[in-house]
Design a protein around this motif. Structure first.
Motif: not given
Length: 211
Positions: A46-75
């Motif tokens: 759970a802990s490993e996946q959470a740290c890795e997915d937060l970055v993965y989703f930000y980079k690969n799905e939400f990077a076109s958004l603003g930083v705050q919104e991209g991280i929010a959707q990744s979370l």
């Protein structure tokens, strides 16, 4: 910002239920600490996946958004995936805290889920950014957990930690402040982690960010 981190499992434990991550590119720096809930299945996953997915989703799905919104959707997506896990790890759960630096605007953002902790050190003052909250939050409500800290000031530092650190030593804030204020902070960091190991009773993870 520079970072230093260490994660140590509880003595005698085969798998560390804590995890940390650090990612940077030309746009952002993302630092996170997660502490899998030991009473649930697969705390280490759970802990490993959470740290890795937060970055993965930000980079690969939400990077076109603003930083705050991209991280929010990744979370949101990170925890939805944890909640929907089936099989032997069904029911796994974790804390997750993160500091995100927008390198272009100079702003920083942060969030906290569960009882892991972020401290901010600025101009000699210590501020707790993430008071304890529920471990399980409805995914659609998670984006609102991402807060703006405003413009990052010169010399501002952050400490991200699991409860294995802050419940282990009474003067943990003062000890971490000494590390961050030292010219030889890597050596001081090792000293503090050694002292924590002497009385360690849980998995413990500490990540420091220094401007």
């Amino acid at each position: 910002m520079q970072y230093i981190a260490k994660s140590l499992p509880k003595k005698g434990k085969l798998k560390n239920g804590d995890h940390f991550g650090f990612y940077e590119d030309e746009r952002v720096q993302i630092a996170c600490v997660a502490d899998g809930v030991g009473g649930n299945a697969c705390d280490w996953k759970a802990s490993e996946q959470a740290c890795e997915d937060l970055v993965y989703f930000y980079k690969n799905e939400f990077a076109s958004l603003g930083v705050q919104e991209g991280i929010a959707q990744s979370l949101r997506k990170t925890f939805a995936r944890i909640y929907w896990t089936k099989g032997r790890c069904e029911g796994m759960l974790t804390t997750l805290v993160a500091v995100i630096i927008d390198r272009q605007s100079g702003e920083y953002f942060y969030f906290g889920i569960g009882d892991s902790l972020i401290l901010k050190f600025e101009e000699g003052a210590i501020e707790e950014l993430t008071p304890e909250c529920e471990f399980r939050i409805q995914p659609d409500l998670l984006p609102s957990r991402v807060k703006s800290g405003g413009s990052l000031k010169e010399g501002t530092c952050f400490a991200l930690m699991s409860d294995g650190v802050y419940t282990n030593r009474k003067n943990y804030k003062q000890e971490i402040a000494l590390v961050l204020g030292s010219d030889n902070w890597e050596s001081k960091f090792d000293e503090i982690m050694y002292l924590n190991q002497l009385t360690q009773f849980d998995d413990m993870t500490l990540l420091l960010l220094k401007g």
